[in-house]
Every structure is written in structure tokens, then in C-alpha cells.
Design a protein around this motif. Sequence first.
Motif, PDB file in Angstrom:
ATOM      1  N   PRO A 155       0.840  -1.204   0.000  1.00 47.39           N
ATOM      2  CA  PRO A 155       0.000   0.000   0.000  1.00 47.39           C
ATOM      3  C   PRO A 155       0.873   1.252   0.000  1.00 47.39           C
TER       4      PRO A 155
ATOM      5  N   HIS B 272       1.143   3.876   1.864  1.00 48.07           N
ATOM      6  CA  HIS B 272       1.804   4.304   3.098  1.00 48.07           C
ATOM      7  C   HIS B 272       3.098   3.521   3.338  1.00 48.07           C
ATOM      8  N   LEU B 273       3.063   2.235   3.007  1.00 46.71           N
ATOM      9  CA  LEU B 273       4.259   1.426   3.256  1.00 46.71           C
ATOM     10  C   LEU B 273       5.283   1.601   2.134  1.00 46.71           C
TER      11      LEU B 273
ATOM     12  N   LEU C 128       7.196   4.525   3.307  1.00 46.82           N
ATOM     13  CA  LEU C 128       8.052   4.155   4.434  1.00 46.82           C
ATOM     14  C   LEU C 128       9.279   3.382   3.956  1.00 46.82           C
ATOM     15  N   ALA C 129       9.073   2.516   2.979  1.00 44.94           N
ATOM     16  CA  ALA C 129      10.181   1.714   2.457  1.00 44.94           C
ATOM     17  C   ALA C 129      10.964   2.452   1.368  1.00 44.94           C
ATOM     18  N   ARG C 130      10.494   3.643   1.032  1.00 45.64           N
ATOM     19  CA  ARG C 130      11.158   4.479   0.015  1.00 45.64           C
ATOM     20  C   ARG C 130      11.198   3.770  -1.333  1.00 45.64           C
ATOM     21  N   ILE C 131      10.076   3.226  -1.729  1.00 46.10           N
ATOM     22  CA  ILE C 131       9.949   2.635  -3.050  1.00 46.10           C
ATOM     23  C   ILE C 131       8.707   3.221  -3.708  1.00 46.10           C
TER      24      ILE C 131
ATOM     25  N   PHE D 241      13.477  -5.110   3.777  1.00 41.78           N
ATOM     26  CA  PHE D 241      13.030  -3.774   4.203  1.00 41.78           C
ATOM     27  C   PHE D 241      12.730  -3.811   5.705  1.00 41.78           C
TER      28      PHE D 241
ATOM     29  N   MET E 211      12.518  -1.693   7.878  1.00 38.28           N
ATOM     30  CA  MET E 211      11.641  -0.647   8.415  1.00 38.28           C
ATOM     31  C   MET E 211      10.175  -1.044   8.367  1.00 38.28           C
TER      32      MET E 211
ATOM     33  N   ARG F  63       9.095  -3.914   9.535  1.00 33.20           N
ATOM     34  CA  ARG F  63       8.785  -4.814  10.651  1.00 33.20           C
ATOM     35  C   ARG F  63       7.799  -4.141  11.598  1.00 33.20           C
ATOM     36  N   GLY F  64       6.783  -4.850  11.951  1.00 34.65           N
ATOM     37  CA  GLY F  64       5.783  -4.303  12.873  1.00 34.65           C
ATOM     38  C   GLY F  64       4.651  -3.588  12.177  1.00 34.65           C
ATOM     39  N   THR F  65       4.777  -3.301  10.888  1.00 33.51           N
ATOM     40  CA  THR F  65       3.726  -2.539  10.204  1.00 33.51           C
ATOM     41  C   THR F  65       2.690  -3.438   9.534  1.00 33.51           C
TER      42      THR F  65
ATOM     43  N   LEU G 159      -6.116  -4.553  10.288  1.00 31.58           N
ATOM     44  CA  LEU G 159      -6.621  -3.876   9.091  1.00 31.58           C
ATOM     45  C   LEU G 159      -5.740  -4.105   7.870  1.00 31.58           C
ATOM     46  N   ILE G 160      -4.946  -5.147   7.900  1.00 29.75           N
ATOM     47  CA  ILE G 160      -4.133  -5.521   6.738  1.00 29.75           C
ATOM     48  C   ILE G 160      -4.804  -6.701   6.040  1.00 29.75           C
TER      49      ILE G 160
ATOM     50  N   GLY H 124      -4.314  -2.118   2.760  1.00 32.51           N
ATOM     51  CA  GLY H 124      -5.065  -1.721   3.941  1.00 32.51           C
ATOM     52  C   GLY H 124      -6.548  -1.939   3.687  1.00 32.51           C
TER      53      GLY H 124
ATOM     54  N   TRP I  74      -0.203   9.813   7.238  1.00 35.25           N
ATOM     55  CA  TRP I  74      -0.070   9.147   8.548  1.00 35.25           C
ATOM     56  C   TRP I  74      -0.513  10.113   9.648  1.00 35.25           C
TER      57      TRP I  74
ATOM     58  N   TRP J   1      -3.849   1.192  10.544  1.00 35.61           N
ATOM     59  CA  TRP J   1      -3.558   0.080   9.643  1.00 35.61           C
ATOM     60  C   TRP J   1      -2.154  -0.482   9.896  1.00 35.61           C
ATOM     61  N   PHE J   2      -1.172   0.421   9.951  1.00 33.61           N
ATOM     62  CA  PHE J   2       0.213  -0.027   9.870  1.00 33.61           C
ATOM     63  C   PHE J   2       0.996   0.143  11.169  1.00 33.61           C
ATOM     64  N   GLY J   3       0.369   0.641  12.204  1.00 28.68           N
ATOM     65  CA  GLY J   3       1.023   0.680  13.500  1.00 28.68           C
ATOM     66  C   GLY J   3       1.885   1.908  13.730  1.00 28.68           C
TER      67      GLY J   3
ATOM     68  N   GLN K 261      14.278   6.780  10.293  1.00 29.79           N
ATOM     69  CA  GLN K 261      13.894   5.862  11.366  1.00 29.79           C
ATOM     70  C   GLN K 261      15.183   5.446  12.057  1.00 29.79           C
TER      71      GLN K 261
ATOM     72  N   PHE L 115      19.073   0.630   2.562  1.00 30.28           N
ATOM     73  CA  PHE L 115      17.915   1.138   3.282  1.00 30.28           C
ATOM     74  C   PHE L 115      18.193   1.184   4.783  1.00 30.28           C
ATOM     75  N   PRO L 116      17.629   2.159   5.486  1.00 27.38           N
ATOM     76  CA  PRO L 116      17.820   2.195   6.939  1.00 27.38           C
ATOM     77  C   PRO L 116      17.109   1.025   7.608  1.00 27.38           C
ATOM     78  N   LYS L 117      17.718   0.509   8.643  1.00 26.12           N
ATOM     79  CA  LYS L 117      17.084  -0.565   9.395  1.00 26.12           C
ATOM     80  C   LYS L 117      16.156   0.009  10.454  1.00 26.12           C
ATOM     81  N   GLY L 118      15.273  -0.833  10.976  1.00 29.27           N
ATOM     82  CA  GLY L 118      14.346  -0.264  11.939  1.00 29.27           C
ATOM     83  C   GLY L 118      13.884  -1.224  13.005  1.00 29.27           C
TER      84      GLY L 118
ATOM     85  N   ASN M 270      10.276   1.071  16.085  1.00 29.26           N
ATOM     86  CA  ASN M 270       8.834   1.043  16.312  1.00 29.26           C
ATOM     87  C   ASN M 270       8.424  -0.140  17.180  1.00 29.26           C
TER      88      ASN M 270
END
Lengths: 98, 395
Positions: free
Chosen positions: A7, A9-10, A13-16, A41, A43, A45-47, A59-60, A93, B36, B59-61, B76, B91-94, B97
Motif C-alpha cells: 500500500p 503508506h508502506l 516508508l520503504a522508500r519505493i 526492508f 523498516m 517490521r511491525g507494520t 486492518l491488513i 489496507g 499518517w 492500519w500499519f502501527g 527511522q 535502506f535504513p534498518k528499523g 517502532n
Amino acid sequence: MIHVRLPYHLQTLARISADIDLEVAGPVSPNTILNALEERFPMLRGTIRDHITKERRPLIRFFACAEDYSHLPPDTPLPEAIRSGAETFIILGAIAGG
Amino acid sequence: MSRIRVLVGTRKGAFILRSDAGRKKWEIDGPHFVGWEVYHMKGSPIDPDRLYASQSSAWFGQIIQRSNNGGRNWEQPGTPPGEPLTTPEGFPKGESNKFVYDASSATGKPLTTHQWYDGTQRPWEFKRVWHLEPSLTDPDTVYAGVEDAALFRTVDGGKTWQELAGLRGHGTGPKWQPGAGGMCLHTILFDPGNPRRIYTAISAAGAFRTDDAGLTWKPINRGLKSEYIPDPEAEVGHCVHRIAMHPARTNVLYMQKHWEVLRSDNAGDQWQNISGNLPSDFGFLVEVHAHEPETIYVVPIKSDFAHHPPEAKLRVYRSRTGGNEWEALTNGLPQEHCYVNVLRDAMAVDSLDECGVYFGTTGGQVYCSPDGGDHWTPIVRDLPSVVSVEVQTLR
């Protein structure tokens, strides 16, 4: 190679800005795709699923070949069209709100 | 020459408003993290270009973002100790969160349930970070107030977070319950003269204080009366919306509770009602003037059902006497047909000689008064619904 769509938003976040091609070792399931996705990726994790329990966030949704795999066990094998890369594994989402 | 930077968190991204000390011409930078929710952003007091932001989504936390250049760029911060800062692809690690409640036996009394709306017990479940409070002395140390209510801390610039479990573990947790907005820890106040003292506030549990740097906590709710709980004067269960303190007088606290504005002159040990002549004592925020510890601000809201200003007139109320005697500040604010709300983290002050006061509304306006509240001007009018406003005075 597995094609995966995130989606918006992600993606930011992942810059793609496009679908991702992932190498997935072993059986191809939502779980193994997510393992490969989070490895590449971190970043994300957890999303998509919980850090600890690995449960899908409420909601995924996971779609493959016009079927909803969200509520099936996460190790459910995905169709040949996903495994071959002919179809895209879609993470999105859920519709919520107005 | 001093400059002002206003950090605005909204339901659909973050904005940074920059001005010189005149506070008349503003640069609007954003949206950052578009789409967001940004519940809060705040800068380090000793390294003002180090900013932290709480970015979240149902949705994504939860995501934690950090900037080292005043919000021009964000990253991040999370990388496990000893590992490279980026993946092989760059890519930056994370792990930034990752907020996991401390249930270890080492912390003594890890609670596992709190009260739900229907009175039953529910397990603690992390939802989001409501408030970030950077340390007064170390730019890499930040405290996070989260929903479900708990206090976390990072000492590595936001890479990893650990819970200060003594707050949830002091014994009253099963009586905490969510308010309409969720069970959130929304206020964190440091005592500049006593680094071992921290105040927090939780909706709906109440206010708490530690005098041993977060190891143990005590409820500080004596004097609060809340008709919506079975025992109106219970030790916990009160829906505290906000507490505020002047850094030069840290035994004096001000509180906006669900209903009632209160003050304490003994670090929260006893509270008294100072609502006085307010048109409504319901509201979400309370703030203190930068230079006058007895000058305080609230924005009255009609009721917990009607989340808009009384008579549809947006009025900030100021007391120069530490409460009870209030004056309406209306110059430049809409005085008819106004149905916005002003949330608990959405007012802040600058520390220029003539103290500036800022607040944001759920209608997307951010107002500035460069003269302590006498005159108001909108900096922007049409942002997404504003959740939080913080101000940095840069010298």
C-alpha cells in the motif's frame, strides 16, 4: 521471483514507488513472503504483522489471484501463478471509515 | 536573532512552521509523513535540531522518526546494536517502532490486564505513542507515553525502547480504563531541579509522580472528584486530560480534568478546583505562560458530548492569578459558528521576551498570539485536523 505490491503508506516508508520483486526461499506462503520482505526492508517490521507474535495487523489484507488469504493460516501455500511471478501478491489496507 | 519553529502534528501528516522573532511571516513546511497520523513531535531542549516524531496508523502501527536538522530530513533511527546502519541495498534498518510491554519477573509486578469499557478486564495492547518528551540533559534520551497506558524510554536516540514498568506495576492498573480517546499516557513533565522527579498523566487513570527516576510511582489524585466513576474521590480512575507546570516552580501543577480545572501547590499531593468563572470547565488543555508562573491558559469546550466551544465562540481563557479569575481572549478568534475542538497537546508557548502562545484546532487552523494572548492571528487555516502543537525558541 515473487511480485509483491505494498500500500502507498508502506511504499513511502520503504522508500519505493513500485512493486517489489522478492526471492522467497522454500514454500511460498504469506509468511515466507513477509519474512523475505522484512529481511529486505527492515523498516516494515511491525507494520504488517506484530513484532513478537507475527500475527497480521487487524486492518491488513493479503490478496492473491483474486482470493483473500488474510484469514487463512499464514503458512497456507499460495497458487502457482504467485510462485511463478505471473500474478502479484497484494498487501493492502482494509477499507475502513467513510 | 531568535527564531521560532512550530511543530504541528495532524491526522494526516506533520507540518513545520518557521518564523523570525516577529512572528508575522511564516514558512510552511510539509506535509511530512503524508497520510499518517502524527500524534506528537518535539525537539531536544539541549540540541534543538534533534527532533522526534510519533507517526502512526490504525492500519500499519507505530513508527518513530528522528531528524538531526530541525525537520528538513527524517530517518527511522532503529538499528540493532553492532549491526550496519543500512541493509545491503542501502535502506535504513528499523527496530525503533518496537514497543513491547515489560512482563519480566525482574521488574517485580508486571500487570497483564486493565479495565475495559464494560467493566471486564482486558490485556494491555500497544496501540500508538501519544507523546514524546526528550530529556532535559541528553538528546539521545526520550520518554514516550503510549496507549495502552505505559511509559517507555530510549537512551539510544530512539533506536530501541524499554518500558519503565514500575508505573503499570504499582498496583492500581486493573482499575485504569480507557476514555473516549483510548487509554493513553499523554503527559510527561520533568522537574528541572530534581532529575529523579517525573509527573505523568493517564486518561482515564489520573496523575502519577515518581521521586526515584521512574522506579516506583504514586497516584497524586487527592482532591479530584469525578462523578462518572463509582467512587467520585477514588485514588485512580479520573480522566485527567492534561497537566502543566512552570519550570521555575515545579511544586505547582495545573490540571485540566475531563470536567474541572485544578491546581496543586504541593507537587500533586492535594488538588483544588480553580474553574472559577469559566463558561465551561470541560476542556482538554492547560498551559502556563513562559515567564509568569501564575498566568495560565485553557480553552473551554461545551461538554464531553458536544466537542465545540461554548456558544460556538472560540475563546482562550487566561488567568493571571493562577486560576479562579479568568478573562476571555477573543481578538482575532472566530466568535460565531465555530465548532472546532482544541485537543490536549495542541497548545504551546514560546520563550521570547513577549511570550507567544500557539494552538491548533481540529478544523486545521494554527493560531499565534505574539503578545501573550491579547491578539490572535492564524498562521495557517486549512491543515488536516491538528492533534499537537509544540514550539521551539531558537537563539
